[in-house]
Scaffold this active site. Structure first.
Site, mmCIF file in Angstrom:
data_model
loop_
_atom_site.group_PDB
_atom_site.id
_atom_site.type_symbol
_atom_site.label_atom_id
_atom_site.label_comp_id
_atom_site.label_asym_id
_atom_site.label_seq_id
_atom_site.Cartn_x
_atom_site.Cartn_y
_atom_site.Cartn_z
ATOM 1 N N CYS A 149 0.849 -1.185 0.000
ATOM 2 C CA CYS A 149 0.000 0.000 0.000
ATOM 3 C C CYS A 149 0.889 1.240 0.000
ATOM 4 C CB CYS A 149 -0.929 0.084 1.194
ATOM 5 S SG CYS A 149 -2.067 -1.278 1.343
ATOM 6 N N ARG B 40 3.884 -0.401 -4.840
ATOM 7 C CA ARG B 40 3.616 -0.775 -3.444
ATOM 8 C C ARG B 40 2.318 -1.563 -3.317
ATOM 9 N NH1 ARG B 40 6.838 1.947 0.280
ATOM 10 N NH2 ARG B 40 5.457 1.130 1.871
ATOM 11 N N TRP C 181 -2.652 -2.892 -1.600
ATOM 12 C CA TRP C 181 -2.288 -4.303 -1.673
ATOM 13 C C TRP C 181 -3.139 -4.959 -0.590
ATOM 14 C CZ3 TRP C 181 -0.340 -8.209 1.444
ATOM 15 C CH2 TRP C 181 0.164 -9.339 0.775
ATOM 16 N N ASN D 228 -1.796 2.458 5.599
ATOM 17 C CA ASN D 228 -0.899 1.373 5.210
ATOM 18 C C ASN D 228 -0.496 0.659 6.488
ATOM 19 O OD1 ASN D 228 1.055 -0.322 4.152
ATOM 20 N ND2 ASN D 228 2.635 1.271 4.129
ATOM 21 N N GLY D 229 -0.743 -0.637 6.549
ATOM 22 C CA GLY D 229 -0.394 -1.405 7.754
ATOM 23 C C GLY D 229 -1.532 -2.350 8.089
ATOM 24 N N GLU E 63 18.385 -17.288 -6.277
ATOM 25 C CA GLU E 63 17.920 -15.994 -6.775
ATOM 26 C C GLU E 63 17.349 -16.135 -8.189
ATOM 27 O OE1 GLU E 63 17.103 -13.395 -5.573
ATOM 28 O OE2 GLU E 63 17.190 -11.827 -7.081
ATOM 29 N N LYS F 197 13.485 -15.183 -9.105
ATOM 30 C CA LYS F 197 13.212 -14.179 -10.147
ATOM 31 C C LYS F 197 12.251 -14.761 -11.172
ATOM 32 C CE LYS F 197 14.295 -11.356 -9.031
ATOM 33 N NZ LYS F 197 14.838 -10.638 -7.928
ATOM 34 N N GLU G 75 8.636 -15.346 -9.721
ATOM 35 C CA GLU G 75 7.834 -14.178 -9.360
ATOM 36 C C GLU G 75 7.324 -13.407 -10.569
ATOM 37 O OE1 GLU G 75 11.596 -11.527 -7.719
ATOM 38 O OE2 GLU G 75 9.630 -11.003 -6.990
ATOM 39 N N HIS H 230 19.116 -37.361 -3.732
ATOM 40 C CA HIS H 230 18.460 -37.700 -2.456
ATOM 41 C C HIS H 230 16.955 -37.464 -2.549
ATOM 42 C CE1 HIS H 230 22.321 -38.384 -0.649
ATOM 43 N NE2 HIS H 230 22.742 -37.218 -1.117
ATOM 44 N N LYS I 194 6.197 -4.294 -3.821
ATOM 45 C CA LYS I 194 7.535 -3.999 -3.334
ATOM 46 C C LYS I 194 7.379 -3.470 -1.919
ATOM 47 C CE LYS I 194 11.713 -2.438 -5.499
ATOM 48 N NZ LYS I 194 12.139 -3.755 -5.994
HETATM 49 C C1 F6R Z 1 12.300 -10.349 -5.060
HETATM 50 C C2 F6R Z 1 12.211 -9.291 -4.085
HETATM 51 C C3 F6R Z 1 11.871 -9.651 -2.698
HETATM 52 C C4 F6R Z 1 12.627 -8.772 -1.698
HETATM 53 C C5 F6R Z 1 12.143 -9.060 -0.274
HETATM 54 C C6 F6R Z 1 12.913 -8.261 0.759
HETATM 55 O O1 F6R Z 1 12.605 -9.862 -6.333
HETATM 56 O O2 F6R Z 1 12.393 -8.145 -4.400
HETATM 57 O O3 F6R Z 1 12.095 -10.996 -2.443
HETATM 58 O O4 F6R Z 1 13.992 -9.032 -1.814
HETATM 59 O O5 F6R Z 1 10.785 -8.745 -0.174
HETATM 60 O O6 F6R Z 1 12.780 -6.904 0.531
HETATM 61 P P1 F6R Z 1 13.800 -5.858 1.140
HETATM 62 O O7 F6R Z 1 15.117 -6.101 0.530
HETATM 63 O O8 F6R Z 1 13.223 -4.526 0.773
HETATM 64 O O9 F6R Z 1 13.802 -6.091 2.619
#
Ligand code: F6R
Length: 612
Positions: A2, A27, A76, A102-103, A484, A488, A491, A507, A607
């Site tokens: 949010c 967000r 969100w 937000n929260g 990673e 990527k 997601e 295993h 994000k």
């Molecule tokens: C994946 C991604 C997330 C963040 C995670 C932590 O592409 O961006 O997995 O890495 O939510 O976020 P931060 O680094 O902001 O604590």
């Protein structure tokens, strides 16, 4: 999660709010809404399910709403499905008070129950509406908005950043924060609140960061901040030096691609100021050599991609420091009764500096006496301000939900810190120290070379995008990098994918390999290349299609066995993931592109995860 924005000024609020929301849409993008107050029309509320564009269309880019005071929200969803009713702003029953949040309000059910008994009628399923209704209830009693807000804050539990307007107050916007980010912006034609600095950068760079428990009253020419007892608080203002264009697409189709391309420069900015006369210089941290020598435990905490940086760093730091290094998921660490004390160094990695689990884990570590060093991208963010020391990654604003340049800058910064600590401990020889630093400074150049292979990676994506399940396998640093690569891919392309330590295949996991299964085999970690080859042969024997990633030195060998090979230049072993991860980012990008996915705003994600 949010994004909220508020404006009190001397020009129409709605277009400013919409512009700010557009810059914060990463967000949350389930629904959006704005509330604007005007002398003639009182509070005007507009909301729309789905992307912000729907709200912009509905309001003719804000032209339909008159007034210079307003709040906005991009959601969100946590409580209540994404629809027009659950979208913010929420309005109190008599229509006088509008609020964005937000929260999460943890005790909302109990408050809702007591308000229902008093005859209050609710329209949404959200926890946030409860706050608007409670506010109206107290406001009816006191007739004073600021007092009522303070009473509400004493009653609610959970996390929040609020923006509140009331039809009785023509110019005043009230803001409050606890455990959710909120920034105050001092503009020429008005003042702002926002979850993210990117939302208001176009209007001002002059900001202050609200602290937990603070309440602010924002008018066109003043911002007054109070603590929870309503005593005035003097805020320190700072200037944001982020480039506005960094938060714009600049001709690229997607932010993610632009950010992948920006990595060489971001890495240069992160390392250059910290390497002087062949030594790592970390001016920003206050750890003495004596302190470093008495550390008995090193623990890295983070979430998601930042956790994957921690995984790489665990391998690298153990090699450099000859000390055990643990890496913990923040969400697990915080509830694990962690064994840290005043001889522990806790490294906290977070791009946003606002991830709730990471922040809670850091607070838990501090409560137990640990010293905390954070690696953060967003200046002034909560984690940066609360940690004992902070080192910033200078990646600039990262807008795509899937991290790329923030990950890369975290990686090199962790390598620098590792070198710094190893130097303090005397656990690294001068020759290797110099060799790593030299190679690190060559990384931006070598990364440019990797970025030139875009069309090869695009071709492989066009070959493989229809696969429904993909395995990433690797050993040691390749395993950490594979985690990673796999995250990527899932997601943004929504393809099921898992990363395995190659040695674990037999295993259990190897039972999933059948003719045609795509395996991305990582063989960039030179000391174990032969083992990586054996694993490629093993999965090939079961019919897997293998896309291999290796270094130029091993390309020829790998090409003899794998179905397709991508090679990156060599660098020092510990730095190899910095180059290896780039084709993996590009591969995910092109796979998602082929599948028609919304790359910058993948479904269900946002994000900055500021809820638990
Ligand atoms: C994946 C991604 C997330 C963040 C995670 C932590 O592409 O961006 O997995 O890495 O939510 O976020 P931060 O680094 O902001 O604590």
């Amino acid at each position: 999660m949010c994004g909220i924005i508020g404006f009190s000024g001397c020009e129409p609020a709605a277009p400013i709010l919409l512009d700010g929301l557009a810059r914060m849409e990463y967000r949350g993008y389930d629904s959006a809404g704005i509330a604007v107050r005007s002398e003639h029309k009182g509070l005007q509320i507009k909301k729309a399910k789905g992307r912000l564009q729907n709200l912009s269309d509905l309001t003719h880019n804000g032209a339909d709403l008159e007034g210079t005071l307003g709040i906005g929200h991009t959601r969100w969803a946590t409580h209540g499905e994404p629809n027009d009713i659950n979208a913010h702003p929420h309005v109190s029953e008599n229509g006088q008070i509008a609020l964005v949040h937000n929260g999460i309000i943890e005790n909302y059910l109990e408050i809702k129950e007591s308000l229902l008994q008093k005859g209050v009628r609710f329209t949404s399923d959200t926890d946030s509406e409860v706050v608007a209704q409670l506010l109206e209830f107290y406001y009816r009693e006191s007739g004073n908005m600021l007092d009522s807000v303070t009473r509400v804050l004493h009653r609610i539990e959970g996390s929040y950043a609020f923006g509140i307007i009331c039809s009785d107050y023509p110019n005043a916007l009230i803001a409050a924060r606890k455990d959710s980010p909120l920034i105050l912006g001092y503009g020429k034609n008005g003042n702002f609140i926002a979850s993210d600095v990117t939302a208001i950068l176009k209007y001002t760079r002059d900001v202050a960061y609200m602290d937990d428990g603070e309440v602010a009253v924002i008018t066109p020419h003043t911002i007054d901040v109070f603590n929870s007892e309503l005593e005035p608080v003097e805020k320190t203002r700072s200037q944001v030096d982020w480039d506005v264009s960094a938060a714009e697409k600049g001709g690229y189709e997607h932010f993610m691609f632009k950010e992948i391309m920006e990595q060489p420069e971001a890495i240069r900015k992160t390392i250059s100021p910290r390497i002087r006369n062949g030594r790592v210089v970390l001016d920003d941290i206050s750890m003495t050599a004596d302190y470093v020598r008495q550390i008995s435990r090193i623990c890295i905490i983070a979430c998601g991609s930042s956790y994957h940086v921690g995984m790489v760093s665990k391998y690298n730091w153990e090699r450099l420091l000859r000390r055990p290094v643990e890496v913990c998921l923040a969400s697990e660490f915080r509830y694990s009764d962690p064994l840290v004390d005043d001889h522990s160094l806790v490294i906290v990695i977070s791009q946003s500096g606002e991830t709730l689990d990471t922040m809670a884990a850091m607070r838990e570590a501090k409560r137990r006496g640990a010293r905390t060093l954070s690696i953060v991208n967003v200046v002034g963010s909560s984690i940066a301000r609360e940690s004992d020391d902070v080192l910033y990654t200078w990646a600039g604003p990262e807008i795509a939900v899937a991290t790329t340049k923030a990950y890369s800058t975290q990686l090199v910064l962790m390598d620098l810190v590792g070198l710094y600590l190893a130097d303090q401990l005397g656990s690294i020889c001068e020759e290797e120290y110099r060799e790593i630093l030299e190679q690190m400074q060559l990384l931006p150049e070598k990364m440019q070379e990797v970025l030139k292979q875009t069309s090869d990676v695009q071709y492989y994506a066009s070959r493989y995008f229809n696969h429904s399940s993909i395995f990433f396998i690797g050993r040691n640093l390749d395993y950490a990098m594979g985690m990673e690569g796999s995250l990527k891919l899932k997601e943004i392309s929504y393809i099921h994918s898992e990363a395995y330590a190659s040695g674990e295949l037999k295993h259990g996991t190897i039972s999933l390999i059948e003719p045609g299964t795509l395996v991305v085999a990582l063989g960039t970690y030179a000391p174990l290349f032969d083992k990586a080859m054996s694993n490629v042969i093993e999965v090939k024997a079961r019919g897997a299609e293998v896309l291999a990633l290796t270094t130029e030195a091993f390309r020829e060998k790998m090409e003899k066995t794998a179905d397709a090979t991508i090679a990156v230049p060599e660098t020092h072993t510990i730095l190899q993931p910095s180059l290896g991860v780039v084709p993996l980012q590009m591969f995910s990008y092109y796979m998602a592109l082929q599948r028609g996915c919304d790359i910058d705003k993948p479904r269900n994600l946002a994000k900055s995860v500021t809820v638990e």
